[in-house]
Design a protein around this motif. Sequence first.
Motif, PDB file in Angstrom:
ATOM      1  N   ASN A  54       0.838  -1.197   0.000  1.00 44.92           N
ATOM      2  CA  ASN A  54       0.000   0.000   0.000  1.00 44.92           C
ATOM      3  C   ASN A  54       0.873   1.248   0.000  1.00 44.92           C
ATOM      4  O   ASN A  54       1.913   1.266   0.659  1.00 44.92           O
ATOM      5  CB  ASN A  54      -0.875   0.059   1.261  1.00 44.92           C
ATOM      6  CG  ASN A  54      -1.853  -1.079   1.339  1.00 44.92           C
ATOM      7  OD1 ASN A  54      -2.597  -1.324   0.412  1.00 44.92           O
ATOM      8  ND2 ASN A  54      -1.864  -1.776   2.459  1.00 44.92           N
ATOM      9  N   GLU A  59      -4.183   0.313  -1.852  1.00 48.47           N
ATOM     10  CA  GLU A  59      -3.500  -0.894  -2.319  1.00 48.47           C
ATOM     11  C   GLU A  59      -2.990  -0.682  -3.738  1.00 48.47           C
ATOM     12  O   GLU A  59      -3.733  -0.278  -4.623  1.00 48.47           O
ATOM     13  CB  GLU A  59      -4.450  -2.093  -2.285  1.00 48.47           C
ATOM     14  CG  GLU A  59      -3.758  -3.379  -2.685  1.00 48.47           C
ATOM     15  CD  GLU A  59      -4.653  -4.589  -2.517  1.00 48.47           C
ATOM     16  OE1 GLU A  59      -4.643  -5.415  -3.443  1.00 48.47           O
ATOM     17  OE2 GLU A  59      -5.340  -4.716  -1.484  1.00 48.47           O
ATOM     18  N   ARG A  60      -1.706  -0.960  -3.965  1.00 43.44           N
ATOM     19  CA  ARG A  60      -1.082  -0.767  -5.277  1.00 43.44           C
ATOM     20  C   ARG A  60      -0.688  -2.081  -5.936  1.00 43.44           C
ATOM     21  O   ARG A  60      -0.728  -2.201  -7.149  1.00 43.44           O
ATOM     22  CB  ARG A  60       0.165   0.104  -5.151  1.00 43.44           C
ATOM     23  CG  ARG A  60      -0.039   1.418  -4.461  1.00 43.44           C
ATOM     24  CD  ARG A  60      -0.955   2.316  -5.227  1.00 43.44           C
ATOM     25  NE  ARG A  60      -1.071   3.606  -4.536  1.00 43.44           N
ATOM     26  CZ  ARG A  60      -1.762   4.600  -4.959  1.00 43.44           C
ATOM     27  NH1 ARG A  60      -2.457   4.502  -6.071  1.00 43.44           N
ATOM     28  NH2 ARG A  60      -1.823   5.718  -4.278  1.00 43.44           N
ATOM     29  N   LEU A  61      -0.284  -3.075  -5.132  1.00 40.27           N
ATOM     30  CA  LEU A  61       0.200  -4.343  -5.671  1.00 40.27           C
ATOM     31  C   LEU A  61      -0.252  -5.468  -4.756  1.00 40.27           C
ATOM     32  O   LEU A  61      -0.269  -5.309  -3.539  1.00 40.27           O
ATOM     33  CB  LEU A  61       1.733  -4.330  -5.750  1.00 40.27           C
ATOM     34  CG  LEU A  61       2.365  -5.598  -6.290  1.00 40.27           C
ATOM     35  CD1 LEU A  61       3.415  -5.235  -7.323  1.00 40.27           C
ATOM     36  CD2 LEU A  61       2.987  -6.407  -5.179  1.00 40.27           C
ATOM     37  N   ARG A  62      -0.608  -6.607  -5.366  1.00 36.73           N
ATOM     38  CA  ARG A  62      -1.051  -7.764  -4.590  1.00 36.73           C
ATOM     39  C   ARG A  62      -0.504  -9.036  -5.226  1.00 36.73           C
ATOM     40  O   ARG A  62      -0.493  -9.171  -6.443  1.00 36.73           O
ATOM     41  CB  ARG A  62      -2.573  -7.817  -4.573  1.00 36.73           C
ATOM     42  CG  ARG A  62      -3.153  -9.128  -4.043  1.00 36.73           C
ATOM     43  CD  ARG A  62      -4.659  -9.136  -4.152  1.00 36.73           C
ATOM     44  NE  ARG A  62      -5.187  -8.079  -3.316  1.00 36.73           N
ATOM     45  CZ  ARG A  62      -5.997  -8.296  -2.281  1.00 36.73           C
ATOM     46  NH1 ARG A  62      -6.367  -9.499  -1.980  1.00 36.73           N
ATOM     47  NH2 ARG A  62      -6.437  -7.291  -1.566  1.00 36.73           N
ATOM     48  N   VAL A  63      -0.067  -9.961  -4.397  1.00 40.33           N
ATOM     49  CA  VAL A  63       0.221 -11.331  -4.816  1.00 40.33           C
ATOM     50  C   VAL A  63      -0.749 -12.192  -4.031  1.00 40.33           C
ATOM     51  O   VAL A  63      -0.729 -12.199  -2.795  1.00 40.33           O
ATOM     52  CB  VAL A  63       1.675 -11.747  -4.515  1.00 40.33           C
ATOM     53  CG1 VAL A  63       1.923 -13.166  -4.980  1.00 40.33           C
ATOM     54  CG2 VAL A  63       2.670 -10.782  -5.159  1.00 40.33           C
ATOM     55  N   VAL A  69      -0.319 -12.020  -9.688  1.00 35.51           N
ATOM     56  CA  VAL A  69       0.119 -10.680  -9.320  1.00 35.51           C
ATOM     57  C   VAL A  69      -0.834  -9.661  -9.927  1.00 35.51           C
ATOM     58  O   VAL A  69      -1.113  -9.705 -11.126  1.00 35.51           O
ATOM     59  CB  VAL A  69       1.559 -10.419  -9.829  1.00 35.51           C
ATOM     60  CG1 VAL A  69       1.996  -8.992  -9.522  1.00 35.51           C
ATOM     61  CG2 VAL A  69       2.531 -11.429  -9.225  1.00 35.51           C
ATOM     62  N   ILE A  71      -1.489  -5.515 -10.286  1.00 38.29           N
ATOM     63  CA  ILE A  71      -1.025  -4.143 -10.120  1.00 38.29           C
ATOM     64  C   ILE A  71      -2.218  -3.257 -10.451  1.00 38.29           C
ATOM     65  O   ILE A  71      -2.722  -3.288 -11.571  1.00 38.29           O
ATOM     66  CB  ILE A  71       0.171  -3.833 -11.038  1.00 38.29           C
ATOM     67  CG1 ILE A  71       1.339  -4.781 -10.723  1.00 38.29           C
ATOM     68  CG2 ILE A  71       0.596  -2.369 -10.892  1.00 38.29           C
ATOM     69  CD1 ILE A  71       2.504  -4.668 -11.676  1.00 38.29           C
ATOM     70  N   THR A  74      -7.308  -5.530  -7.076  1.00 34.79           N
ATOM     71  CA  THR A  74      -7.282  -6.346  -5.861  1.00 34.79           C
ATOM     72  C   THR A  74      -7.657  -7.797  -6.128  1.00 34.79           C
ATOM     73  O   THR A  74      -7.620  -8.612  -5.215  1.00 34.79           O
ATOM     74  CB  THR A  74      -8.238  -5.765  -4.800  1.00 34.79           C
ATOM     75  OG1 THR A  74      -9.558  -5.744  -5.337  1.00 34.79           O
ATOM     76  CG2 THR A  74      -7.828  -4.365  -4.392  1.00 34.79           C
ATOM     77  N   LEU A  80      -0.383 -12.371 -14.330  1.00 38.13           N
ATOM     78  CA  LEU A  80      -0.107 -10.947 -14.167  1.00 38.13           C
ATOM     79  C   LEU A  80      -1.274 -10.169 -14.743  1.00 38.13           C
ATOM     80  O   LEU A  80      -1.636 -10.368 -15.900  1.00 38.13           O
ATOM     81  CB  LEU A  80       1.189 -10.536 -14.883  1.00 38.13           C
ATOM     82  CG  LEU A  80       1.488  -9.031 -14.888  1.00 38.13           C
ATOM     83  CD1 LEU A  80       1.708  -8.518 -13.460  1.00 38.13           C
ATOM     84  CD2 LEU A  80       2.705  -8.744 -15.750  1.00 38.13           C
ATOM     85  N   VAL A  82      -2.674  -6.122 -14.952  1.00 31.92           N
ATOM     86  CA  VAL A  82      -2.384  -4.715 -14.697  1.00 31.92           C
ATOM     87  C   VAL A  82      -3.613  -3.901 -15.078  1.00 31.92           C
ATOM     88  O   VAL A  82      -4.110  -4.020 -16.189  1.00 31.92           O
ATOM     89  CB  VAL A  82      -1.157  -4.239 -15.518  1.00 31.92           C
ATOM     90  CG1 VAL A  82      -0.884  -2.768 -15.268  1.00 31.92           C
ATOM     91  CG2 VAL A  82       0.066  -5.086 -15.197  1.00 31.92           C
TER      92      VAL A  82
END
Length: 135
Positions: A54, A59-63, A69, A71, A74, A80, A82
């Motif tokens: 965050n 929230e900016r990035l989640r795995v 992943v 970006i 959520t 991947l 984006v």
Amino acid sequence: SSGNFTVKGSNADLTLGSSGNDITFNRNSDNYINAQAGTSSNIVINPENRFVVNTSDTERLRVDSAGRVGIGTTSPGQKLEVAGRVRATTDPTFEAFESTSKRGGVQWNSTSDYLNIFSVGGHIALMGNGNNVGI
């Protein structure tokens, strides 16, 4: 001595640093492990096996637990995902790769200022609205 450093206790915090330049590690009652620098940027590992970054309380990035992943999203649906524009610089190439003899993609040639669509071991087909163009 084993070289380990342990902090135990109910919802214990560990703060490293001072004068507003600190990083705080804590585990709250929901079992979230949080590493926070400042007031609005943090990294969270939570019990649903997600890893989240965050900034500015967003929230900016989640795995996720499946290794996907995201970006800007959520709920990534692919390996991947984006949400928004992607920029590639310095030899910008997007390549689908199965093997050295089966691959293809799109590449921007900045020297000659043109877009190259390439295929190795296959064909290039442009399709839309039921009309096909094969190369």
